[in-house]
Design a protein around this motif. Structure first.
Motif, PDB file in Angstrom:
ATOM      1  N   LEU A  44      32.366  31.054  44.820  1.00 19.95           N
ATOM      2  CA  LEU A  44      32.620  31.995  43.572  1.00 19.95           C
ATOM      3  C   LEU A  44      31.166  32.129  42.712  1.00 19.95           C
ATOM      4  O   LEU A  44      30.887  33.378  42.329  1.00 19.95           O
ATOM      5  N   ALA A  45      30.257  31.298  42.872  1.00 24.57           N
ATOM      6  CA  ALA A  45      29.087  31.166  42.083  1.00 24.57           C
ATOM      7  C   ALA A  45      28.157  32.380  42.508  1.00 24.57           C
ATOM      8  O   ALA A  45      27.408  32.888  41.857  1.00 24.57           O
ATOM      9  N   HIS A  46      28.417  32.724  43.823  1.00 29.12           N
ATOM     10  CA  HIS A  46      27.575  34.200  44.463  1.00 29.12           C
ATOM     11  C   HIS A  46      27.878  35.174  43.511  1.00 29.12           C
ATOM     12  O   HIS A  46      26.870  36.141  43.225  1.00 29.12           O
ATOM     13  N   LEU A  47      28.963  35.322  43.139  1.00 29.77           N
ATOM     14  CA  LEU A  47      29.291  36.387  42.269  1.00 29.77           C
ATOM     15  C   LEU A  47      28.854  36.503  40.954  1.00 29.77           C
ATOM     16  O   LEU A  47      28.429  37.583  40.212  1.00 29.77           O
ATOM     17  N   ASN A  48      28.560  35.260  40.285  1.00 29.98           N
ATOM     18  CA  ASN A  48      27.928  35.060  39.026  1.00 29.98           C
ATOM     19  C   ASN A  48      26.390  35.460  38.904  1.00 29.98           C
ATOM     20  O   ASN A  48      25.985  35.723  37.942  1.00 29.98           O
ATOM     21  N   GLU A  49      25.979  35.670  40.154  1.00 27.61           N
ATOM     22  CA  GLU A  49      24.405  36.036  40.339  1.00 27.61           C
ATOM     23  C   GLU A  49      24.165  37.511  40.247  1.00 27.61           C
ATOM     24  O   GLU A  49      23.100  37.812  40.338  1.00 27.61           O
ATOM     25  N   ILE A  50      25.220  38.169  40.479  1.00 31.11           N
ATOM     26  CA  ILE A  50      25.329  39.672  40.357  1.00 31.11           C
ATOM     27  C   ILE A  50      25.462  40.246  38.867  1.00 31.11           C
ATOM     28  O   ILE A  50      26.292  39.696  38.281  1.00 31.11           O
ATOM     29  N   PRO A  51      24.576  41.061  38.501  1.00 28.13           N
ATOM     30  CA  PRO A  51      24.571  41.462  37.054  1.00 28.13           C
ATOM     31  C   PRO A  51      25.803  42.285  36.846  1.00 28.13           C
ATOM     32  O   PRO A  51      26.216  42.842  37.710  1.00 28.13           O
ATOM     33  N   GLU A  52      26.294  42.236  35.654  1.00 23.47           N
ATOM     34  CA  GLU A  52      27.433  42.772  35.301  1.00 23.47           C
ATOM     35  C   GLU A  52      27.283  44.548  35.390  1.00 23.47           C
ATOM     36  O   GLU A  52      26.055  44.790  35.113  1.00 23.47           O
ATOM     37  N   GLY A  53      28.314  45.072  35.827  1.00 23.62           N
ATOM     38  CA  GLY A  53      28.247  46.470  35.723  1.00 23.62           C
ATOM     39  C   GLY A  53      29.170  46.820  36.683  1.00 23.62           C
ATOM     40  O   GLY A  53      30.156  46.170  37.388  1.00 23.62           O
ATOM     41  N   GLY A  54      29.645  48.155  36.922  1.00 25.42           N
ATOM     42  CA  GLY A  54      30.308  48.668  37.894  1.00 25.42           C
ATOM     43  C   GLY A  54      29.531  49.217  39.122  1.00 25.42           C
ATOM     44  O   GLY A  54      28.289  49.668  38.947  1.00 25.42           O
ATOM     45  N   TYR A  55      30.201  48.729  40.283  1.00 16.61           N
ATOM     46  CA  TYR A  55      29.600  49.021  41.640  1.00 16.61           C
ATOM     47  C   TYR A  55      30.423  49.664  42.655  1.00 16.61           C
ATOM     48  O   TYR A  55      31.679  49.329  42.596  1.00 16.61           O
ATOM     49  N   THR A  56      29.904  50.511  43.538  1.00 14.37           N
ATOM     50  CA  THR A  56      30.690  50.982  44.526  1.00 14.37           C
ATOM     51  C   THR A  56      31.042  49.662  45.560  1.00 14.37           C
ATOM     52  O   THR A  56      30.068  48.793  45.469  1.00 14.37           O
ATOM     53  N   ARG A  57      31.750  49.773  46.631  1.00 10.84           N
ATOM     54  CA  ARG A  57      31.939  48.915  47.519  1.00 10.84           C
ATOM     55  C   ARG A  57      30.576  48.801  48.213  1.00 10.84           C
ATOM     56  O   ARG A  57      30.231  47.311  48.513  1.00 10.84           O
ATOM     57  N   ARG A  58      29.820  49.677  48.473  1.00  8.58           N
ATOM     58  CA  ARG A  58      28.543  49.291  49.381  1.00  8.58           C
ATOM     59  C   ARG A  58      27.795  48.774  48.273  1.00  8.58           C
ATOM     60  O   ARG A  58      26.866  48.035  49.020  1.00  8.58           O
ATOM     61  N   GLN A  59      27.587  49.244  47.504  1.00 10.80           N
ATOM     62  CA  GLN A  59      26.536  48.477  46.377  1.00 10.80           C
ATOM     63  C   GLN A  59      26.897  47.121  46.286  1.00 10.80           C
ATOM     64  O   GLN A  59      25.953  46.130  46.485  1.00 10.80           O
ATOM     65  N   MET A  60      28.193  46.681  46.028  1.00 15.06           N
ATOM     66  CA  MET A  60      28.886  45.336  45.918  1.00 15.06           C
ATOM     67  C   MET A  60      28.622  44.310  47.099  1.00 15.06           C
ATOM     68  O   MET A  60      27.804  43.462  47.002  1.00 15.06           O
ATOM     69  N   ILE A  61      28.746  45.041  48.257  1.00 16.58           N
ATOM     70  CA  ILE A  61      28.164  44.396  49.565  1.00 16.58           C
ATOM     71  C   ILE A  61      26.802  44.152  49.650  1.00 16.58           C
ATOM     72  O   ILE A  61      26.419  43.090  49.962  1.00 16.58           O
ATOM     73  N   LYS A  62      26.256  45.112  49.358  1.00 22.69           N
ATOM     74  CA  LYS A  62      24.577  44.939  49.241  1.00 22.69           C
ATOM     75  C   LYS A  62      23.978  43.806  48.277  1.00 22.69           C
ATOM     76  O   LYS A  62      23.261  42.834  48.758  1.00 22.69           O
ATOM     77  N   LEU A  63      24.708  43.808  46.977  1.00 25.26           N
ATOM     78  CA  LEU A  63      24.222  42.704  46.076  1.00 25.26           C
ATOM     79  C   LEU A  63      24.924  41.348  46.425  1.00 25.26           C
ATOM     80  O   LEU A  63      24.079  40.325  46.497  1.00 25.26           O
ATOM     81  N   ILE A  64      25.731  41.218  47.141  1.00 26.59           N
ATOM     82  CA  ILE A  64      26.373  39.919  47.564  1.00 26.59           C
ATOM     83  C   ILE A  64      25.524  39.494  48.979  1.00 26.59           C
ATOM     84  O   ILE A  64      25.053  38.572  48.792  1.00 26.59           O
ATOM     85  N   ASN A  65      25.228  40.382  49.522  1.00 27.20           N
ATOM     86  CA  ASN A  65      24.273  40.019  50.764  1.00 27.20           C
ATOM     87  C   ASN A  65      22.975  39.368  50.194  1.00 27.20           C
ATOM     88  O   ASN A  65      22.345  38.728  50.892  1.00 27.20           O
TER      89      ASN A  65
END
Length: 89
Positions: A44-65
Protein backbone atom coordinates in the motif's frame (compact mmCIF):
# COMPACT_ATOMS: atom_id res chain seq x y z
CA UNK A 1 9.99 -14.70 -11.50
CA UNK A 2 7.72 -11.85 -10.37
CA UNK A 3 5.29 -12.35 -7.51
CA UNK A 4 2.02 -11.36 -9.14
CA UNK A 5 -0.08 -10.98 -5.97
CA UNK A 6 0.49 -7.22 -5.91
CA UNK A 7 -0.22 -6.80 -9.62
CA UNK A 8 -3.31 -9.00 -9.59
CA UNK A 9 -4.75 -7.24 -6.56
CA UNK A 10 -3.96 -3.77 -7.94
CA UNK A 11 -5.61 -4.63 -11.27
CA UNK A 12 -8.74 -5.66 -9.39
CA UNK A 13 -8.65 -2.48 -7.32
CA UNK A 14 -8.31 -0.37 -10.45
CA UNK A 15 -11.17 -2.28 -12.10
CA UNK A 16 -13.39 -1.50 -9.11
CA UNK A 17 -12.40 2.14 -8.73
CA UNK A 18 -12.61 3.01 -12.43
CA UNK A 19 -15.69 0.92 -13.21
CA UNK A 20 -18.07 3.89 -13.38
CA UNK A 21 -15.77 6.89 -13.75
CA UNK A 22 -13.03 8.33 -15.91
CA UNK A 23 -10.88 9.79 -13.12
CA UNK A 24 -10.29 8.92 -9.49
CA UNK A 25 -8.30 10.37 -6.63
CA UNK A 26 -5.35 8.48 -5.20
CA UNK A 27 -7.19 8.32 -1.87
CA UNK A 28 -10.04 6.42 -3.57
CA UNK A 29 -7.61 3.87 -4.96
CA UNK A 30 -5.86 3.61 -1.57
CA UNK A 31 -9.18 3.15 0.23
CA UNK A 32 -10.21 0.33 -2.08
CA UNK A 33 -6.75 -1.25 -1.91
CA UNK A 34 -6.59 -1.11 1.89
CA UNK A 35 -9.75 -3.24 2.10
CA UNK A 36 -7.91 -6.13 0.43
CA UNK A 37 -6.35 -8.65 2.77
CA UNK A 38 -3.67 -9.75 0.33
CA UNK A 39 -2.14 -6.27 0.00
CA UNK A 40 0.39 -5.66 2.76
CA UNK A 41 1.22 -2.27 4.29
CA UNK A 42 4.42 -2.22 2.23
CA UNK A 43 2.44 -2.78 -0.94
CA UNK A 44 0.00 0.00 0.00
CA UNK A 45 2.96 2.31 0.61
CA UNK A 46 3.45 2.40 -3.17
CA UNK A 47 0.25 4.43 -3.41
CA UNK A 48 1.51 6.88 -0.79
CA UNK A 49 4.31 7.87 -3.18
CA UNK A 50 1.82 9.11 -5.79
CA UNK A 51 0.97 12.83 -5.51
CA UNK A 52 -2.61 13.62 -4.50
CA UNK A 53 -4.88 14.39 -7.39
CA UNK A 54 -7.32 12.94 -9.84
CA UNK A 55 -5.98 10.55 -12.46
CA UNK A 56 -7.34 8.47 -15.30
CA UNK A 57 -6.78 4.74 -15.10
CA UNK A 58 -3.98 4.99 -17.65
CA UNK A 59 -2.26 7.73 -15.64
CA UNK A 60 -2.64 5.77 -12.39
CA UNK A 61 -1.09 2.67 -13.94
CA UNK A 62 1.81 4.76 -15.23
CA UNK A 63 2.36 6.32 -11.80
CA UNK A 64 2.22 2.98 -9.96
CA UNK A 65 4.70 1.51 -12.44
CA UNK A 66 7.00 4.51 -11.93
CA UNK A 67 6.97 3.90 -8.18
CA UNK A 68 7.81 0.22 -8.74
CA UNK A 69 10.67 1.18 -11.07
CA UNK A 70 11.95 3.89 -8.71
CA UNK A 71 12.08 1.26 -5.97
CA UNK A 72 13.82 -1.17 -8.38
CA UNK A 73 11.10 -3.77 -7.75
CA UNK A 74 10.12 -4.47 -11.35
CA UNK A 75 11.94 -7.83 -11.29
CA UNK A 76 10.20 -8.98 -8.11
CA UNK A 77 6.76 -7.36 -8.53
CA UNK A 78 6.58 -6.84 -12.27
CA UNK A 79 4.71 -3.94 -13.83
CA UNK A 80 1.00 -3.42 -14.38
CA UNK A 81 0.17 -3.91 -18.03
CA UNK A 82 -2.27 -1.51 -19.58
CA UNK A 83 -4.91 -3.27 -21.59
CA UNK A 84 -6.45 -1.30 -24.42
CA UNK A 85 -10.08 -1.78 -25.21
CA UNK A 86 -11.45 -1.15 -28.70
CA UNK A 87 -12.24 2.52 -29.16
CA UNK A 88 -9.92 3.68 -26.37
CA UNK A 89 -7.23 6.25 -27.15
Amino acid sequence: MPDHVFLDEMRQVLDEVYRDRETAAVRDVYSSASARLRLTADMLAHLNEIPEGGYTRRQMIKLINQVIERRHEQDTLGLIEEFHTPGSP
